[in-house]
Design a protein around this motif. Structure first.
Motif, PDB file in Angstrom:
ATOM      1  N   PHE A 338       0.874  -1.176   0.000  1.00 32.51           N
ATOM      2  CA  PHE A 338       0.000   0.000   0.000  1.00 32.51           C
ATOM      3  C   PHE A 338       0.912   1.227   0.000  1.00 32.51           C
ATOM      4  CE2 PHE A 338      -3.691   2.044   2.688  1.00 32.51           C
ATOM      5  CZ  PHE A 338      -3.847   3.022   1.731  1.00 32.51           C
ATOM      6  N   THR A 339       0.689   2.122  -0.945  1.00 34.19           N
ATOM      7  CA  THR A 339       1.440   3.376  -0.959  1.00 34.19           C
ATOM      8  C   THR A 339       0.622   4.429  -1.698  1.00 34.19           C
ATOM      9  OG1 THR A 339       3.647   4.333  -1.315  1.00 34.19           O
ATOM     10  CG2 THR A 339       2.783   2.937  -3.075  1.00 34.19           C
ATOM     11  N   ALA A 340       1.231   5.574  -1.967  1.00 28.96           N
ATOM     12  CA  ALA A 340       0.535   6.662  -2.671  1.00 28.96           C
ATOM     13  C   ALA A 340       0.846   6.593  -4.164  1.00 28.96           C
ATOM     14  CB  ALA A 340       0.981   8.008  -2.103  1.00 28.96           C
ATOM     15  N   PRO A 341      -0.093   7.013  -5.009  1.00 30.55           N
ATOM     16  CA  PRO A 341       0.190   7.032  -6.449  1.00 30.55           C
ATOM     17  C   PRO A 341       1.443   7.825  -6.800  1.00 30.55           C
ATOM     18  CG  PRO A 341      -2.148   7.404  -6.068  1.00 30.55           C
ATOM     19  CD  PRO A 341      -1.487   7.419  -4.720  1.00 30.55           C
ATOM     20  N   THR A 342       1.729   8.866  -6.023  1.00 25.50           N
ATOM     21  CA  THR A 342       2.900   9.680  -6.326  1.00 25.50           C
ATOM     22  C   THR A 342       4.187   8.853  -6.249  1.00 25.50           C
ATOM     23  OG1 THR A 342       3.982  11.784  -5.815  1.00 25.50           O
ATOM     24  CG2 THR A 342       3.234  10.505  -3.945  1.00 25.50           C
ATOM     25  N   ALA A 343       4.224   7.836  -5.391  1.00 22.13           N
ATOM     26  CA  ALA A 343       5.399   6.965  -5.306  1.00 22.13           C
ATOM     27  C   ALA A 343       5.577   6.186  -6.608  1.00 22.13           C
ATOM     28  CB  ALA A 343       5.261   6.010  -4.122  1.00 22.13           C
ATOM     29  N   TYR A 344       4.477   5.665  -7.137  1.00 17.48           N
ATOM     30  CA  TYR A 344       4.567   4.916  -8.387  1.00 17.48           C
ATOM     31  C   TYR A 344       4.867   5.834  -9.568  1.00 17.48           C
ATOM     32  CZ  TYR A 344       3.645   0.154  -6.930  1.00 17.48           C
ATOM     33  OH  TYR A 344       3.790  -1.093  -6.394  1.00 17.48           O
TER      34      TYR A 344
END
Length: 635
Positions: A338-344
């Motif tokens: 689980f992470t933020a779209p900005t990381a991807y």
């Protein structure tokens, strides 16, 4: 799960919340089982599990050790910025938490006292949180490295008896000393704690006890060396577990309150039903304990469930490269992340072909969950294609504490629609309302609101300020919680969140969401990430402006004019001529908070010629300086 499991659960949660949440409450160990599930005696101040007593730390640690999970890994600490790794079993984590709770107890910390925690992503941050829960104290975690003014405002509001800090945090390119910022904050605050505890990190040791202060300063290691383990304290379900201040606030910060009972029930239920994670499963949330995602899905939900949680002190890129997440997934056999779209988007920008995935065995990974910023279809498609697993958007807020809308992978996986977090979770009676407070038909945009009562785990109020809670969240539409986001529900019942309602543009009388224009820009093959803001226009009221960051390897100097023209045309084709997007600027980076949210409002104020109040949550203020000549109107 049988067909219709979601619909049955959702319908029951609204029609008979006592039955639905009463069953969910059996997933939690109670000292006194709650005689009442929903307490609706004092609307709009609804409470859950009134009369029940429990201890959240007991549910996160002691009961798992008693059930035989003591040797299982509870927490996997992975710190590429320091080159260290550590595994803490449930038994080991319990021992550390009980000891630190004993240390706090020796300082006089008792049920209801507040403890501010100002620490980076180290195991001791989790230990401190759970130790507070063990004693019935109320923790307030402030993101490590927060500016002194922001930290002072939170100390002023929470009035802690103890502050727990680390000597430093570590960024990829520098060491950030925390103690000077904490000293500055305490000098600014009219409230002084009785004690400051400092965890010394070897990268930058802090001066402890050398200043003449009104409070005692103690070394973490020396304090715990003499401490006796403390037992769990029984607290009411409605007692506060923590206060978490919302990011980017101006003036007096808003302290979101989370209670013990509803929080434990909701997070335990969500871990298996929303995220498909059960006891023993390795789970990786790449966030920070300073944010709500870190509270809920690094610390509490996985430990309440008996899962194994990864605590990652690093970045998606730069520690050392854009393959960092893939290494972690492979090394620990992570089932879901689980992470933020900005990381991807950052990974995609640096490694658009996904070459750094090669050499990592990602066969354990079953699902990727993303939340925190709108998941643009291009990032969604890239992640799906490269990883070959479901990429699942979910939408929620600091205030709600767990997803409002999601694709419930454990209850009943559903078809995924790019750009939608899927459907409302059980307990959330979501409606889209127009300006008059009337429900709008499918497909039409409006304000996303939740009919009261909110489900367990959500905020019952703001810390010390019931009036502000009602004025800020419950007064726009009678009987509804105002999320502040706009969007629509489609004909299949899927929710589409288009952005904050203050990010809705009014272009010559036409209301347009920045989200729809951003989706068009993000779909261009050269764009890594983008933002759209509305700027004042004498003729049309507002017009949109686009700012885009190009993918690595794309030459903005050579191809910039062509890319800009193609982007303007894409918006015209996909949103319509009414969008009136004529200006797109190529920029090196977008300003963001440390949790990954793009600071659209700040950029909009700059573009309108105002001097913005820069949020203390900004990750790199230098980005705004770089953008100033691009955004500011000519004099």
């Amino acid at each position: 799960m049988s067909n219709g499991a979601y619909r049955a659960a959702y319908d029951e949660s609204l029609a008979d919340p006592d039955a639905f949440w009463g069953r969910a409450a059996r997933l939690v160990d109670w000292v006194t089982p709650p005689p009442r599930v929903l307490d609706d005696d004092r609307p709009p101040f609804y409470r859950w599990f009134t009369g029940g007593t429990l201890n959240t730390c007991f549910n996160a640690l002691d009961r798992h050790v008693a059930a035989g999970r003591g040797p299982q890994a509870a927490l996997l600490y992975d710190s590429p910025v320091t080159g260290t790794k550590q595994t803490l079993t449930y038994a080991e984590l319990l021992a550390q938490v009980a000891t630190f709770a004993g240390a706090l107890d020796s300082l006089g910390v008792t049920r209801g006292d507040r403890v501010v925690i100002y620490m980076p992503m180290v195991p001791e941050a989790v230990v401190a949180m759970l130790a507070c829960a063990r004693l019935g104290a109320v923790h307030s975690v402030v993101f490590g490295g927060f500016a002194p003014a922001e930290l002072a405002a939170r100390i002023e509001d929470a009035r802690p008896s103890v502050v727990v800090a680390a000597s430093c945090g570590i960024e990829p390119s520098r060491v950030v000393e925390y103690k000077p910022m904490l000293d500055d904050a305490l000098d600014r605050s009219s409230h002084k704690p009785e004690t400051v505890i400092v965890l010394q990190r070897p990268q930058a040791r802090a001066a402890v006890g050398e200043r003449d202060t009104d409070w005692e300063e103690l070394d973490w290691d020396e304090l715990v060396a003499d401490a006796e383990p403390a037992d769990c304290v029984e607290v009411a379900a409605t007692d506060p577990l923590y206060i978490l201040y919302t990011s980017g606030t101006t003036g007096r910060p808003k302290g979101i309150v989370r209670d013990n009972g509803g929080h434990a029930v909701a997070l335990r239920w969500s871990m298996e039903n929303v995220f498909g994670i059960g006891p023993g499963d390795p789970w990786f949330t790449a966030s920070d304990v300073g944010w709500v995602v870190g509270h809920s899905y690094i610390v509490y939900a996985p430990l309440l469930t008996g899962a194994t949680t990864v605590l990652y002190e690093g970045k998606p890129v730069g520690t050392p490269d854009a393959g960092a997440f893939w290494r972690v997934i492979a090394e620990y056999g992570v089932k879901a992340m689980f992470t933020a779209p900005t990381a991807y988007r950052a990974i995609k920008r640096d490694d658009p072909e996904g070459r750094l995935m090669q050499g990592h065995d990602l066969s354990s990974l079953q699902t990727v969950f993303l939340a925190g910023e709108r998941l643009d279809p291009d990032t969604y498609a890239w992640a799906c294609e490269r990883l070959g697993v479901p990429v699942v958007d979910n939408w929620w807020q600091t205030e709600t504490g767990w997803p409002v809308a999601a694709n419930l992978r454990g209850l009943e996986p559903m078809p995924i629609k790019a750009g939608s977090p899927s459907v409302p979770c059980p307990g959330y009676d979501v409606h889209v309302l127009d300006e008059r407070g009337e429900r709008v038909p499918a497909g039409r945009e409006g304000s996303i609101c939740i009919k009261l009562p909110l489900p367990p785990g959500t905020l019952p109020t703001l810390w010390g300020d019931d009036e502000r809670y009602v004025a800020g969240y419950l007064s726009a539409f009678d009987g509804y919680y105002l999320t502040g986001d706009g969007g629509f529900v489609d004909e299949d019942g899927y929710l589409h969140v288009m952005g904050r309602t203050d990010d809705v543009l009014n272009v010559a009388g036409h209301r347009l969401s920045t989200g729809s224009i951003e989706a068009a820009l993000a779909g261009h093959e050269a764009v890594a990430e983008c933002a759209v803001i509305g700027v004042a226009d004498d003729l049309k009221g507002q017009v949109p402006r686009g700012l885009v960051v190009l993918k690595a390897g794309v030459d903005g100097a050579t191809d910039g004019e062509r890319i800009r023209a193609e982007l303007v045309q894409r918006v015209r084709d996909e949103v319509g001529a009414v969008a009136s997007l004529h200006r797109v600027d190529i920029v090196p980076a977008l300003p963001k908070t440390r949790s990954g949210k793009i600071l659209r409002k700040t950029m909009r104020e700059m573009a309108d010629g105002h001097t913005p109040v820069v949020p203390g949550t900004i990750e790199d203020a230098g980005v705004l300086e770089t953008l100033a000549p691009v955004l500011r109107p000519p004099v």
